[in-house]
Design an enzyme around this catalytic site. Sequence first.
Site, PDB file in Angstrom:
ATOM      1  CE  LYS A   1      -4.010  -2.192   2.246  1.00  0.00           C
ATOM      2  NZ  LYS A   1      -5.048  -2.050   3.313  1.00  0.00           N
TER       3      LYS A   1
ATOM      4  CE1 TYR B   1      -9.431  -3.358   0.318  1.00  0.00           C
ATOM      5  CE2 TYR B   1      -8.419  -1.409  -0.637  1.00  0.00           C
ATOM      6  CZ  TYR B   1      -8.319  -2.586   0.098  1.00  0.00           C
ATOM      7  OH  TYR B   1      -7.098  -2.971   0.614  1.00  0.00           O
TER       8      TYR B   1
ATOM      9  CG  ASN C   1      -3.734  -2.105   6.779  1.00  0.00           C
ATOM     10  OD1 ASN C   1      -3.576  -1.780   5.600  1.00  0.00           O
ATOM     11  ND2 ASN C   1      -4.763  -2.808   7.184  1.00  0.00           N
TER      12      ASN C   1
ATOM     13  CG  HIS D   1      -5.364  -6.211  -0.401  1.00  0.00           C
ATOM     14  ND1 HIS D   1      -6.592  -6.310   0.202  1.00  0.00           N
ATOM     15  CD2 HIS D   1      -5.377  -7.080  -1.442  1.00  0.00           C
ATOM     16  CE1 HIS D   1      -7.323  -7.197  -0.469  1.00  0.00           C
ATOM     17  NE2 HIS D   1      -6.606  -7.678  -1.473  1.00  0.00           N
TER      18      HIS D   1
ATOM     19  CD  GLU E   1      -8.710  -9.272  -3.774  1.00  0.00           C
ATOM     20  OE1 GLU E   1      -7.539  -9.570  -3.474  1.00  0.00           O
ATOM     21  OE2 GLU E   1      -9.563  -8.951  -2.931  1.00  0.00           O
TER      22      GLU E   1
HETATM   23  P1  ATP Z   1      -7.069  -5.854   3.187  1.00  0.00           P
HETATM   24  O1  ATP Z   1      -8.392  -6.164   2.530  1.00  0.00           O
HETATM   25  O2  ATP Z   1      -6.565  -4.461   2.882  1.00  0.00           O
HETATM   26  O3  ATP Z   1      -6.057  -6.930   2.974  1.00  0.00           O
HETATM   27  P2  ATP Z   1      -8.024  -6.911   5.651  1.00  0.00           P
HETATM   28  O4  ATP Z   1      -8.572  -8.012   4.802  1.00  0.00           O
HETATM   29  O5  ATP Z   1      -7.096  -7.292   6.768  1.00  0.00           O
HETATM   30  O6  ATP Z   1      -7.276  -5.845   4.770  1.00  0.00           O
HETATM   31  P3  ATP Z   1     -10.648  -5.716   5.619  1.00  0.00           P
HETATM   32  O7  ATP Z   1     -11.664  -5.988   6.665  1.00  0.00           O
HETATM   33  O8  ATP Z   1     -10.800  -6.364   4.278  1.00  0.00           O
HETATM   34  O9  ATP Z   1      -9.209  -6.056   6.250  1.00  0.00           O
HETATM   35  O10 ATP Z   1     -10.574  -4.136   5.437  1.00  0.00           O
HETATM   36  C1  ATP Z   1      -9.988  -3.558   4.277  1.00  0.00           C
HETATM   37  C2  ATP Z   1      -9.162  -2.371   4.688  1.00  0.00           C
HETATM   38  O11 ATP Z   1     -10.021  -1.378   5.201  1.00  0.00           O
HETATM   39  C3  ATP Z   1      -8.157  -2.660   5.809  1.00  0.00           C
HETATM   40  O12 ATP Z   1      -6.914  -3.102   5.339  1.00  0.00           O
HETATM   41  C4  ATP Z   1      -8.024  -1.313   6.453  1.00  0.00           C
HETATM   42  O13 ATP Z   1      -7.038  -0.515   5.780  1.00  0.00           O
HETATM   43  C5  ATP Z   1      -9.384  -0.693   6.263  1.00  0.00           C
HETATM   44  N1  ATP Z   1     -10.167  -0.861   7.480  1.00  0.00           N
HETATM   45  C6  ATP Z   1     -10.752  -1.983   7.940  1.00  0.00           C
HETATM   46  N2  ATP Z   1     -11.396  -1.778   9.087  1.00  0.00           N
HETATM   47  C7  ATP Z   1     -11.209  -0.467   9.385  1.00  0.00           C
HETATM   48  C8  ATP Z   1     -11.625   0.388  10.431  1.00  0.00           C
HETATM   49  N3  ATP Z   1     -12.364  -0.068  11.445  1.00  0.00           N
HETATM   50  N4  ATP Z   1     -11.232   1.686  10.379  1.00  0.00           N
HETATM   51  C9  ATP Z   1     -10.490   2.155   9.360  1.00  0.00           C
HETATM   52  N5  ATP Z   1     -10.066   1.400   8.325  1.00  0.00           N
HETATM   53  C10 ATP Z   1     -10.417   0.110   8.339  1.00  0.00           C
HETATM   54 MG    MG Z   2      -9.772  -7.673   3.076  1.00  0.00          MG
END
Ligand code: ATP
Ligand code: MG
Length: 137
Positions: A9, A49, A112, A115, A126
Amino acid sequence: MEQTLSIIKPDAVAKNVVGKILDRFESNGLRVAAMKKIQLSKADAEAFYAVHKERPFFGELVEFMISGPVVVSVLEGENAVAKNRELMGATDPKEAAPGTIRADFAQSIDANAVHGSDSLENAKIEIAFFFSRREIL
Ligand code: ATP
Ligand code: MG
């Protein structure tokens, strides 16, 4: 053999730790089958997303993902989907296990670092979103 999609990211690209993150994959049995550095448009990030479009953080997530270039790759290996998720660590870096990518390179739940596809089915979708068949080797 499975394939999964990884995105390094904008926060991690800006910190110049692309090589360090790729080393985590390569040192743990995953192979880079395709890779490119790109700047996502707003439409790209919203489409990618789309599953989160009703979530309160969707707007911030999209703004963050377009805040700078990302490095997208297809990782290949045994159990690649689960292996990548394990190497990434929990979504919130504060909860990520020590030694994971998010524990070591991320600062917050939105910035974070990486992804990773969360299922084999989503990995296929994806990968097709970013790469044509002839770019995956
Ligand atoms: P990713 O899809 O990016 O790999 P993930 O699968 O661990 O991450 P998801 O639940 O799919 O988590 O959420 C997608 C992204 O949205 C997260 O990586 C994070 O950057 C953001 N996100 C998720 N939850 C929150 C939250 N409560 N507040 C802010 N941002 C969030
Ligand atoms: Mg995810």
